[in-house]
Design an enzyme around this catalytic site. Structure first.
Site, PDB file in Angstrom:
ATOM      1  N   PHE A 123      40.248  34.280  51.109  1.00 40.84           N
ATOM      2  CA  PHE A 123      39.391  35.410  51.479  1.00 40.84           C
ATOM      3  C   PHE A 123      37.963  34.883  51.564  1.00 40.84           C
ATOM      4  O   PHE A 123      37.463  34.275  50.620  1.00 40.84           O
ATOM      5  CB  PHE A 123      39.500  36.526  50.432  1.00 40.84           C
ATOM      6  CG  PHE A 123      38.785  37.763  50.825  1.00 40.84           C
ATOM      7  CD1 PHE A 123      39.371  38.669  51.697  1.00 40.84           C
ATOM      8  CD2 PHE A 123      37.508  38.028  50.362  1.00 40.84           C
ATOM      9  CE1 PHE A 123      38.702  39.817  52.089  1.00 40.84           C
ATOM     10  CE2 PHE A 123      36.839  39.175  50.750  1.00 40.84           C
ATOM     11  CZ  PHE A 123      37.430  40.071  51.615  1.00 40.84           C
ATOM     12  N   ASP A 179      40.728  33.019  41.022  1.00 41.16           N
ATOM     13  CA  ASP A 179      40.466  34.353  41.552  1.00 41.16           C
ATOM     14  C   ASP A 179      41.780  35.138  41.439  1.00 41.16           C
ATOM     15  O   ASP A 179      42.801  34.738  42.013  1.00 41.16           O
ATOM     16  CB  ASP A 179      39.996  34.248  43.006  1.00 41.16           C
ATOM     17  CG  ASP A 179      39.630  35.604  43.586  1.00 41.16           C
ATOM     18  OD1 ASP A 179      40.247  36.611  43.197  1.00 41.16           O
ATOM     19  OD2 ASP A 179      38.736  35.646  44.453  1.00 41.16           O
ATOM     20  N   TYR A 237      39.433  47.282  42.051  1.00 42.01           N
ATOM     21  CA  TYR A 237      39.735  48.393  42.977  1.00 42.01           C
ATOM     22  C   TYR A 237      41.037  48.199  43.750  1.00 42.01           C
ATOM     23  O   TYR A 237      41.411  49.050  44.534  1.00 42.01           O
ATOM     24  CB  TYR A 237      38.563  48.642  43.942  1.00 42.01           C
ATOM     25  CG  TYR A 237      38.067  47.435  44.712  1.00 42.01           C
ATOM     26  CD1 TYR A 237      38.794  46.911  45.780  1.00 42.01           C
ATOM     27  CD2 TYR A 237      36.863  46.822  44.380  1.00 42.01           C
ATOM     28  CE1 TYR A 237      38.344  45.804  46.478  1.00 42.01           C
ATOM     29  CE2 TYR A 237      36.393  45.708  45.072  1.00 42.01           C
ATOM     30  CZ  TYR A 237      37.137  45.210  46.117  1.00 42.01           C
ATOM     31  OH  TYR A 237      36.685  44.109  46.799  1.00 42.01           O
ATOM     32  N   LYS A 238      41.730  47.077  43.545  1.00 44.80           N
ATOM     33  CA  LYS A 238      42.999  46.844  44.233  1.00 44.80           C
ATOM     34  C   LYS A 238      44.141  47.335  43.338  1.00 44.80           C
ATOM     35  O   LYS A 238      44.322  48.533  43.172  1.00 44.80           O
ATOM     36  CB  LYS A 238      43.115  45.367  44.611  1.00 44.80           C
ATOM     37  CG  LYS A 238      42.071  44.975  45.677  1.00 44.80           C
ATOM     38  CD  LYS A 238      42.000  43.507  45.980  1.00 44.80           C
ATOM     39  CE  LYS A 238      40.947  43.253  47.063  1.00 44.80           C
ATOM     40  NZ  LYS A 238      40.610  41.834  47.200  1.00 44.80           N
ATOM     41  N   ARG A 241      49.864  43.614  57.074  1.00 45.79           N
ATOM     42  CA  ARG A 241      50.001  43.399  55.631  1.00 45.79           C
ATOM     43  C   ARG A 241      50.412  44.698  54.947  1.00 45.79           C
ATOM     44  O   ARG A 241      49.832  45.754  55.217  1.00 45.79           O
ATOM     45  CB  ARG A 241      48.636  42.931  55.130  1.00 45.79           C
ATOM     46  CG  ARG A 241      48.591  42.311  53.797  1.00 45.79           C
ATOM     47  CD  ARG A 241      47.206  41.738  53.554  1.00 45.79           C
ATOM     48  NE  ARG A 241      46.206  42.788  53.382  1.00 45.79           N
ATOM     49  CZ  ARG A 241      45.160  42.709  52.572  1.00 45.79           C
ATOM     50  NH1 ARG A 241      44.972  41.609  51.856  1.00 45.79           N
ATOM     51  NH2 ARG A 241      44.285  43.678  52.465  1.00 45.79           N
TER      52      ARG A 241
HETATM   53  C1  LIG Z   1      39.376  41.494  47.773  1.00 49.93           C
HETATM   54  C2  LIG Z   1      38.906  40.088  47.497  1.00 49.93           C
HETATM   55  C3  LIG Z   1      37.570  39.828  47.215  1.00 49.93           C
HETATM   56  C4  LIG Z   1      36.557  40.936  47.268  1.00 49.93           C
HETATM   57  O1  LIG Z   1      35.295  40.524  46.896  1.00 49.93           O
HETATM   58  P1  LIG Z   1      34.094  41.560  46.748  1.00 49.93           P
HETATM   59  O2  LIG Z   1      33.060  40.788  46.054  1.00 49.93           O
HETATM   60  O3  LIG Z   1      34.626  42.737  45.980  1.00 49.93           O
HETATM   61  O4  LIG Z   1      33.682  41.991  48.113  1.00 49.93           O
HETATM   62  C5  LIG Z   1      37.219  38.523  46.905  1.00 49.93           C
HETATM   63  N1  LIG Z   1      38.118  37.530  46.885  1.00 49.93           N
HETATM   64  C6  LIG Z   1      39.425  37.740  47.173  1.00 49.93           C
HETATM   65  C7  LIG Z   1      40.396  36.618  47.129  1.00 49.93           C
HETATM   66  C8  LIG Z   1      39.846  39.030  47.503  1.00 49.93           C
HETATM   67  O5  LIG Z   1      41.129  39.251  47.800  1.00 49.93           O
END
Ligand SMILES: *Cc1c(COP(=O)(O)O)cnc(C)c1O
Length: 412
Positions: A126, A197, A222-223, A371
């Site tokens: 991401f 992460d 939030y996920k 997805r």
């Molecule tokens: C959803 C996600 C993020 C989100 O980062 P924000 O700082 O909340 O915008 C970061 N890294 C990964 C791997 C994600 O899946």
């Protein structure tokens, strides 16, 4: 035919997690398969936000910092979350965003490995993780380099120049999983630190940071944790690293004595050192509702159901939608998948828009991935049946070809 609607309804009736669905607000007529992007709303969040806004903010005003424990929310909630990810009290904070927390942790890791110049990351991760690392290297201007590799050949890239390995355990597009313990061991053997992460792991599968001997970690709330839109993220620092280096966003909340209002910075010696400043109390407070629910659920049962839901999805797609041009982008073996199933399709974007109009919500990730997030606390087996039925309708009736589905929205 491996599954029928009836056999799946029977599985729902026996599901040990089945009762949790009632604790969520879920819109009627919608099959929600995007809890890996924004978790559904716990019913408890409604009452909690009302009380928070009308009483704590409205009536108690600034006294709430003490009276309602606002100041201690990052650590108090962090200690709760610690149980879910195999951390100890005093090792986790809920604060800021995933990206910002990663920035702070990577900076600290580089200070702990001063002779080394490489941050090893996954190119297809991401993007915010990679962008943050690039921003940090630019800012430090000490000759650091981001080395990108992909999962298949990550291990051989863990060389003696690497200061820190920063990886996402579960890939956001495909759901591919790293063996956290094995990669952590390799990093340590090479003298590097590791930062995991856990955006697609926390609340989706059992995580054992202490068991893996991880150094640092970050992740979203939030996920899969159902914390609410934009709810603050978490960070983890193993006890052994606390107080051994400072972080760059050294605001007053990370000071050893914030209310002494000293002129010069003096870092806290414990997890407080990772805070920066005043927190978004409204969303921080409400995220506890999702967290409390998750703590009542059995994580092994969540993982078992998540794997089964994925197998059902893949099996039904093979049975009903073969020949429609979908290719499985996730691992066929549930052990190797996170809590999602992804397919590629050259018309993926339009297909997903048509599907959303049919009441099945997943999402699209460029260039061609559809997805579907699997959230065992509120996704039923019959929902997977309904989703595949809708996909079949969209394909058989060419609904996706409607020109309005080709127009890209701001958020995909
Ligand atoms: C959803 C996600 C993020 C989100 O980062 P924000 O700082 O909340 O915008 C970061 N890294 C990964 C791997 C994600 O899946």
């Amino acid at each position: 035919m491996p599954y029928s609607r009836q056999s799946l309804a029977k599985r729902d009736a026996k599901d040990p997690l089945g009762a949790f669905r009632d604790e969520f607000i879920l819109p009627r007529g919608v099959i929600y398969l995007d809890g890996n992007s924004l978790g559904a709303m716990p019913k408890a969040a409604m009452a909690r936000s009302q009380e928070l806004v009308s009483q704590e903010w409205g009536q108690d005003l600034i006294t709430s910092w003490n009276r309602h424990g606002w100041f201690d929310l990052p650590t108090r909630l962090g200690d709760k979350l610690a149980d879910l990810i195999g951390a100890k009290n005093g090792e986790v904070l809920i604060t800021d965003s995933t990206g910002i927390n990663l920035y702070k942790l990577l900076s600290m890791a580089l200070d702990l490995r001063p002779g080394r110049k490489v941050i090893l990351m996954e190119g297809s991760n991401f993007p915010t993780d990679n962008y943050m690392a690039q921003g940090l290297a630019r800012q430090l201007d000490r000759g650091h380099e981001i080395r990108f590799a992909e999962r298949e050949n990550m291990a051989v890239q863990i060389t003696p120049e690497v200061a820190v390995v920063a990886l996402t355990q579960v890939h956001y597009k495909t759901g591919a999983m790293f063996d956290m313990e094995a990669i952590t061991q390799m990093a340590h053997k090479a003298g590097a630190l590791i930062c995991w992460d856990l955006c697609h792991s926390a609340g989706a599968l059992p995580v054992d940071l202490a068991g893996a001997n991880a150094d640092f970690a970050v992740g979203c709330s939030y996920k899969f944790l159902n914390g609410g839109p934009g709810a603050p993220a978490f960070l983890y620092v193993a006890k052994r690293h606390q107080g051994k280096a400072t972080q760059p966003l050294s605001g007053w909340w990370s000071h050893a004595d914030p209310f002494a209002f000293e002129r010069d910075y003096r870092p806290a010696g414990d997890i407080h050192q990772m805070l920066s400043g005043t927190q978004p109390i409204l969303s921080l407070t409400v995220m506890e509702c999702g967290l409390d629910m998750m703590l009542r659920a059995d994580m092994d049962a969540i993982r078992q159901k998540s794997m089964a839901l994925g197998d059902v999805f893949i099996g039904l797609m093979a049975a009903h939608c073969a020949g429609s041009g979908f290719a499985l982008a996730s691992h066929p073996s549930a052990q190797e998948r996170g809590s999602q199933v992804s397919f590629t399709h050259p018309h993926g974007y339009a297909i997903m828009q048509a599907l959303i109009d049919q009441g099945v919500i997943g999402d699209f990730r460029a260039p061609d991935i559809l997805r579907f997030g699997l959230t065992p606390l509120y996704t039923r087996y019959v929902d997977i049946w309904g989703a595949v039925e809708a996909i079949k309708t969209v394909m058989d009736q060419n609904l996706w070809q409607d020109p309005r589905y080709a127009r890209r929205a701001r958020v995909t």
